[in-house]
Write a protein that holds these residues in place. Structure first.
Motif, PDB file in Angstrom:
ATOM      1  N   THR A  58       1.215   9.781 -10.152  1.00  0.00           N
ATOM      2  CA  THR A  58       1.820   8.712  -9.284  1.00  0.00           C
ATOM      3  C   THR A  58       0.791   7.670  -9.036  1.00  0.00           C
ATOM      4  O   THR A  58      -0.492   7.907  -9.068  1.00  0.00           O
ATOM      5  N   ALA A  59       1.172   6.560  -8.960  1.00  0.00           N
ATOM      6  CA  ALA A  59       0.329   5.451  -8.482  1.00  0.00           C
ATOM      7  C   ALA A  59       0.491   5.072  -6.967  1.00  0.00           C
ATOM      8  O   ALA A  59       1.259   5.765  -6.324  1.00  0.00           O
ATOM      9  N   SER A  60      -0.111   4.339  -6.415  1.00  0.00           N
ATOM     10  CA  SER A  60      -0.124   4.139  -4.813  1.00  0.00           C
ATOM     11  C   SER A  60       1.283   3.397  -4.465  1.00  0.00           C
ATOM     12  O   SER A  60       1.720   2.760  -5.411  1.00  0.00           O
ATOM     13  N   TRP A  61       1.541   3.434  -3.557  1.00  0.00           N
ATOM     14  CA  TRP A  61       2.822   2.889  -2.838  1.00  0.00           C
ATOM     15  C   TRP A  61       2.429   1.358  -2.923  1.00  0.00           C
ATOM     16  O   TRP A  61       1.379   0.840  -2.459  1.00  0.00           O
ATOM     17  N   THR A  62       3.357   0.416  -3.435  1.00  0.00           N
ATOM     18  CA  THR A  62       3.175  -0.857  -3.029  1.00  0.00           C
ATOM     19  C   THR A  62       3.961  -1.733  -2.567  1.00  0.00           C
ATOM     20  O   THR A  62       5.192  -1.238  -2.375  1.00  0.00           O
ATOM     21  N   SER A  63       3.614  -2.830  -1.788  1.00  0.00           N
ATOM     22  CA  SER A  63       4.751  -3.566  -1.212  1.00  0.00           C
ATOM     23  C   SER A  63       4.973  -4.513  -1.889  1.00  0.00           C
ATOM     24  O   SER A  63       4.710  -4.706  -3.166  1.00  0.00           O
ATOM     25  N   SER A  64       6.074  -5.329  -1.277  1.00  0.00           N
ATOM     26  CA  SER A  64       6.719  -6.504  -2.018  1.00  0.00           C
ATOM     27  C   SER A  64       5.570  -7.444  -2.497  1.00  0.00           C
ATOM     28  O   SER A  64       5.938  -8.217  -3.179  1.00  0.00           O
ATOM     29  N   GLY A 119      11.778   9.420  15.017  1.00  0.00           N
ATOM     30  CA  GLY A 119      12.347   8.047  14.887  1.00  0.00           C
ATOM     31  C   GLY A 119      11.994   7.120  13.740  1.00  0.00           C
ATOM     32  O   GLY A 119      12.349   5.770  13.604  1.00  0.00           O
ATOM     33  N   PHE A 120      11.152   7.498  13.013  1.00  0.00           N
ATOM     34  CA  PHE A 120      10.982   6.862  11.574  1.00  0.00           C
ATOM     35  C   PHE A 120      12.186   6.611  10.825  1.00  0.00           C
ATOM     36  O   PHE A 120      13.203   7.561  10.557  1.00  0.00           O
ATOM     37  N   THR A 121      12.115   5.605  10.080  1.00  0.00           N
ATOM     38  CA  THR A 121      13.174   5.064   9.253  1.00  0.00           C
ATOM     39  C   THR A 121      13.236   5.719   7.827  1.00  0.00           C
ATOM     40  O   THR A 121      14.350   6.233   7.532  1.00  0.00           O
ATOM     41  N   HIS A 122      12.313   5.994   7.313  1.00  0.00           N
ATOM     42  CA  HIS A 122      11.962   6.312   5.894  1.00  0.00           C
ATOM     43  C   HIS A 122      11.205   8.137   6.152  1.00  0.00           C
ATOM     44  O   HIS A 122      10.361   8.134   6.844  1.00  0.00           O
ATOM     45  N   THR A 123      11.824   8.672   5.205  1.00  0.00           N
ATOM     46  CA  THR A 123      11.394   9.948   5.098  1.00  0.00           C
ATOM     47  C   THR A 123       9.888  10.038   4.753  1.00  0.00           C
ATOM     48  O   THR A 123       9.147  11.142   5.373  1.00  0.00           O
ATOM     49  N   ILE A 124       9.310   9.245   3.757  1.00  0.00           N
ATOM     50  CA  ILE A 124       7.820   9.242   3.478  1.00  0.00           C
ATOM     51  C   ILE A 124       6.933   9.062   4.699  1.00  0.00           C
ATOM     52  O   ILE A 124       5.934   9.538   4.547  1.00  0.00           O
ATOM     53  N   VAL A 171       5.946   1.180   4.532  1.00  0.00           N
ATOM     54  CA  VAL A 171       5.429   2.386   4.648  1.00  0.00           C
ATOM     55  C   VAL A 171       3.885   2.220   4.571  1.00  0.00           C
ATOM     56  O   VAL A 171       2.994   2.908   5.120  1.00  0.00           O
ATOM     57  N   LEU A 172       3.376   1.501   3.620  1.00  0.00           N
ATOM     58  CA  LEU A 172       1.964   1.232   3.515  1.00  0.00           C
ATOM     59  C   LEU A 172       1.183   0.855   4.754  1.00  0.00           C
ATOM     60  O   LEU A 172       0.017   1.462   5.177  1.00  0.00           O
ATOM     61  N   THR A 173       1.623   0.236   5.562  1.00  0.00           N
ATOM     62  CA  THR A 173       1.026  -0.404   6.878  1.00  0.00           C
ATOM     63  C   THR A 173       1.282   0.591   8.244  1.00  0.00           C
ATOM     64  O   THR A 173       0.560   0.474   9.234  1.00  0.00           O
ATOM     65  N   SER A 174       2.459   1.124   8.142  1.00  0.00           N
ATOM     66  CA  SER A 174       2.992   2.070   9.391  1.00  0.00           C
ATOM     67  C   SER A 174       2.095   3.458   9.339  1.00  0.00           C
ATOM     68  O   SER A 174       1.607   3.849  10.067  1.00  0.00           O
ATOM     69  N   THR A 175       2.381   4.194   8.103  1.00  0.00           N
ATOM     70  CA  THR A 175       1.603   5.376   7.890  1.00  0.00           C
ATOM     71  C   THR A 175       1.088   5.581   6.786  1.00  0.00           C
ATOM     72  O   THR A 175       0.486   6.839   6.556  1.00  0.00           O
ATOM     73  N   GLY A 176       0.844   4.765   5.776  1.00  0.00           N
ATOM     74  CA  GLY A 176       0.333   5.124   4.457  1.00  0.00           C
ATOM     75  C   GLY A 176      -0.985   4.523   4.262  1.00  0.00           C
ATOM     76  O   GLY A 176      -1.667   4.344   5.329  1.00  0.00           O
ATOM     77  N   PRO A 177      -1.597   4.340   3.279  1.00  0.00           N
ATOM     78  CA  PRO A 177      -2.862   4.043   2.798  1.00  0.00           C
ATOM     79  C   PRO A 177      -3.479   2.776   3.725  1.00  0.00           C
ATOM     80  O   PRO A 177      -4.761   2.921   4.229  1.00  0.00           O
ATOM     81  N   SER A 178      -2.807   1.702   3.639  1.00  0.00           N
ATOM     82  CA  SER A 178      -3.259   0.624   4.527  1.00  0.00           C
ATOM     83  C   SER A 178      -3.459   0.837   6.035  1.00  0.00           C
ATOM     84  O   SER A 178      -4.223   0.370   6.505  1.00  0.00           O
ATOM     85  N   MET A 179      -2.671   1.700   6.615  1.00  0.00           N
ATOM     86  CA  MET A 179      -2.903   1.862   7.957  1.00  0.00           C
ATOM     87  C   MET A 179      -4.143   2.982   8.143  1.00  0.00           C
ATOM     88  O   MET A 179      -4.913   2.507   8.851  1.00  0.00           O
ATOM     89  N   LEU A 180      -4.467   3.721   7.121  1.00  0.00           N
ATOM     90  CA  LEU A 180      -5.449   4.631   7.075  1.00  0.00           C
ATOM     91  C   LEU A 180      -6.802   3.694   6.935  1.00  0.00           C
ATOM     92  O   LEU A 180      -7.908   3.994   7.649  1.00  0.00           O
TER      93      LEU A 180
END
Length: 339
Positions: free
Chosen positions: A322-328, A151-156, A238-247
């Protein structure tokens, strides 16, 4: 009737002072506005220089000698650690980055893929993961997580989640395909339990998922990660749902839950960025957002330094492009900056 020359001359003299006064007033206004603009530019420039100087000095002061860090990090991973090197890609193509792992760790020539994944105690084995094999792994072994995964919106988000599922199911090392290996000493630097690479981009997160290790399959930390992802699955971030911030949050929750309890499978550790994730400054073959992250924000925000590519002393792995994913909002958190 001709006007006498004397009267004409007097009239001109009367007009000239008025013209000169107007010109003088105009000239006085122009320098004043220019001076104001000049002072403003100088003030802003001085502020930027001060910030850059302070950030640079702060970063340099908090940068540790990587070779001393390596000595402190040396350990003896359990002999039972699965010798599996996992990587994800759309197609199974051995890039130059992947080959650094294969060659330095003297891996087998055959690349395995799901469901035929079997670690060999005597040598390392590369394991290729595609979108299809990740989905099959999820549905076969984690059916309760499958609705969230699909059900994820983004492939990442599925790509991120697959990394955690892989290490939960098999253990070993996961590395992004643009992460290169530079020393076989990594085998003596893997901590018992779970290892998450420290991020050099503290304005964004404390750890990243570009390089992770697990000395055994089935570590409880990954269960905590999956539970947190399920709670945040409706988020488009992405950051807070599955990415580094979630970790970051999962690591904090896990440590609280296991405080004062003996961890049979080992603790959750941070792989120091001085060894595993230095900043690739000066690499311009990338996107503008990554240049902003590497070349500007890391100089404007005072935070711990991780060192740079140049020199390569005691460098174990390198994230080359690559750098890390950044939010707005760049995921800014003052707590992250001074860890």
């Amino acid at each position: 009737m001709n006007m006498p020359l004397t009267e004409l001359s007097n009239r001109k003299r009367a007009v000239l002072p008025l013209e000169n006064t107007a010109k003088l007033q105009k000239r006085n206004k122009e320098p004043r506005s220019r001076r104001s603009l000049s002072l403003y530019i100088r003030g802003v420039s001085a502020l930027i220089i001060s910030i850059l100087t302070f950030s640079f000095l702060y970063s340099e002061y908090h940068t540790r000698d990587p070779c001393l860090v390596m000595v402190d990090q040396l350990s003896s991973p359990p002999n039972t650690m699965p010798k599996l090197y996992h990587y994800q890609s759309k197609q199974n193509v051995e890039s130059s980055e992947i080959l650094t792992w294969v060659n330095i760790l003297n891996m087998t020539n055959s690349i395995e893929s799901y469901p035929n994944v079997s670690p060999r105690p005597e040598m390392w084995t590369p394991v290729f993961w595609s979108d299809e094999s990740c989905k099959k792994l999820c549905h076969d072994h984690f059916p309760e997580f499958a609705p969230t995964y699909d059900g994820f919106t983004h492939t990442i988000q599925r790509v991120d989640s697959c990394r955690y599922l892989i290490l939960f199911q098999y253990g070993g090392i996961y590395a992004d395909i643009d992460m290169t290996l530079h020393s076989p000493a990594i085998q003596e630097l893997i901590p018992r339990g779970v290892g998450l690479v420290e991020s050099p981009y503290r304005y964004n997160e404390y750890v990243q998922n570009s390089l992770m290790t697990a000395t055994s399959a089935g570590h409880e930390f990954w269960r905590k990660v999956l539970q947190l992802i399920q709670k945040r699955s409706i988020s488009n971030s992405v950051l807070t749902s599955t990415g580094p911030s979630m970790l970051d949050d999962a690591m904090l929750l896990y440590k609280r839950a296991t405080e004062g309890r003996k961890e049979v499978d080992g603790a959750v550790h941070v792989l120091p960025c001085e060894l595993f994730h230095r900043i690739p400054r000066g690499n311009w073959e990338t996107t503008w957002s990554q240049i902003l992250a590497r070349e500007v924000l890391t100089r404007l925000i005072p935070m711990k330094g991780c060192g740079r590519f140049q020199g390569g002393n005691c460098e174990i792995t390198r994230h080359v492009s690559t750098a890390s994913w950044t939010s707005s909002t760049f995921g800014f958190s003052p707590w992250n900056l001074f860890q």
